[in-house]
Design an enzyme around this catalytic site. Structure first.
Site, PDB file in Angstrom:
ATOM      1  N   SER A  39       2.981  -0.331 -11.985  1.00  0.00           N
ATOM      2  CA  SER A  39       1.976   0.638 -11.564  1.00  0.00           C
ATOM      3  C   SER A  39       1.466   0.253 -10.180  1.00  0.00           C
ATOM      4  CB  SER A  39       0.819   0.664 -12.564  1.00  0.00           C
ATOM      5  OG  SER A  39      -0.130   1.644 -12.208  1.00  0.00           O
ATOM      6  N   GLU A  40       1.258   1.247  -9.329  1.00  0.00           N
ATOM      7  CA  GLU A  40       0.832   0.984  -7.956  1.00  0.00           C
ATOM      8  C   GLU A  40      -0.446   0.156  -7.882  1.00  0.00           C
ATOM      9  OE1 GLU A  40       0.689   4.392  -5.309  1.00  0.00           O
ATOM     10  OE2 GLU A  40       2.186   5.408  -6.553  1.00  0.00           O
ATOM     11  N   ASN A  41      -1.320   0.305  -8.880  1.00  0.00           N
ATOM     12  CA  ASN A  41      -2.601  -0.394  -8.822  1.00  0.00           C
ATOM     13  C   ASN A  41      -2.501  -1.858  -9.224  1.00  0.00           C
ATOM     14  OD1 ASN A  41      -2.075   0.479 -11.484  1.00  0.00           O
ATOM     15  ND2 ASN A  41      -4.217   0.319 -12.037  1.00  0.00           N
ATOM     16  N   SER A  90       1.487  -5.427  -5.210  1.00  0.00           N
ATOM     17  CA  SER A  90       2.175  -4.333  -5.883  1.00  0.00           C
ATOM     18  C   SER A  90       3.014  -3.531  -4.893  1.00  0.00           C
ATOM     19  CB  SER A  90       1.154  -3.414  -6.572  1.00  0.00           C
ATOM     20  OG  SER A  90       1.797  -2.314  -7.177  1.00  0.00           O
ATOM     21  N   HIS A 102      -3.315  -5.257  -5.180  1.00  0.00           N
ATOM     22  CA  HIS A 102      -2.719  -3.990  -4.758  1.00  0.00           C
ATOM     23  C   HIS A 102      -1.668  -4.213  -3.674  1.00  0.00           C
ATOM     24  CE1 HIS A 102      -3.748   0.545  -3.904  1.00  0.00           C
ATOM     25  NE2 HIS A 102      -2.538   0.370  -4.370  1.00  0.00           N
TER      26      HIS A 102
END
Length: 224
Positions: free
Chosen positions: A50-52, A92, A89
């Site tokens: 997940s991007e977060n 990621s 973040h």
């Protein structure tokens, strides 16, 4: 055909998840794609990204499992799988920009027969930003799209050319809709599997450009 709904959103996500190969790192975008983490993938080792910054998460959490600090890209509370990690973040996005994502699954407003897609701005909409979709489209090894086949007014989302602001050009490899499974071919769409209850003529009437069909067309494979 307006009264035919085809596959449910979870079934669309389930079908796309069947494409994931053992060992893949899979990024799931907002909307229907997040449902792929609910799919029973058997003994395949899939790492959901997940991007977060949640790496290795599982399905959407039940009320008893919810951790309000643990969410996917769509803000849904999710579970964690063994060996999951929570990262910054920036880390990621380093995974994304480093080319480590085997496939990103995103939603879209339109997909063209040449593999372009538009997913960040509608006609007449002010403001907005393309966000991380541009990084994923540029750096992921594959781009898959899940979307409803037609809009509420019956217009097709599988188009000859996008007339909305394009996110990326020529990158979409596979599209799952509630009508079936499609592959952009450059001059049309190849229908690989068809949703139960539909005919090829009905699909063709709701798809722009040339629709070709695999010789051994089967109904959409479903989980379970």
């Amino acid at each position: 055909m307006s009264d035919k709904k085809g596959l449910t959103r979870q079934q669309m996500a389930d079908r796309m998840a069947l494409e994931f190969q053992d060992g893949w790192i899979v990024n799931l975008g907002v909307g229907i794609p997040t449902m792929c983490s609910n799919t029973d993938i058997g003994d395949r080792d899939i790492t959901y990204h997940s991007e977060n910054g949640v790496i290795g998460y599982g399905g959407v959490a039940s009320p008893e499992e919810e951790d309000l600090n643990l969410v996917n890209a769509g803000g849904q509370n999710v579970t964690l799988r063994p060996n999951a990690s929570i990262v910054n973040h920036a880390d990621s996005f380093a995974i994304i920009r480093g080319g480590h994502i085997d496939v990103t699954v995103m939603g879209a407003y339109q997909v063209s027969m040449t593999g372009d897609f538009a997913n960040w701005k509608l006609k007449g909409q002010k403001g907005g930003g393309i966000g991380g979709a541009m990084d994923l489209a540029a750096c992921a090894q594959r781009v898959f799209i899940i979307l409803e086949h037609v809009t509420r007014d019956g217009s097709t989302r599988l188009v000859s050319a996008c007339d909305l602001p394009v996110t990326a050009r020529g990158v979409v490899k596979l599209v799952a809709t509630n009508y079936g499974l499609f592959e952009p071919t450059g001059d049309g769409f190849l229908l690989r599997e068809i949703a139960p209850g539909f005919t090829v003529d009905e699909i063709r009437a709701s798809t722009a450009g040339i629709l070709t069909v695999v010789p051994d067309l089967k109904t959409v494979r479903l989980v379970g």
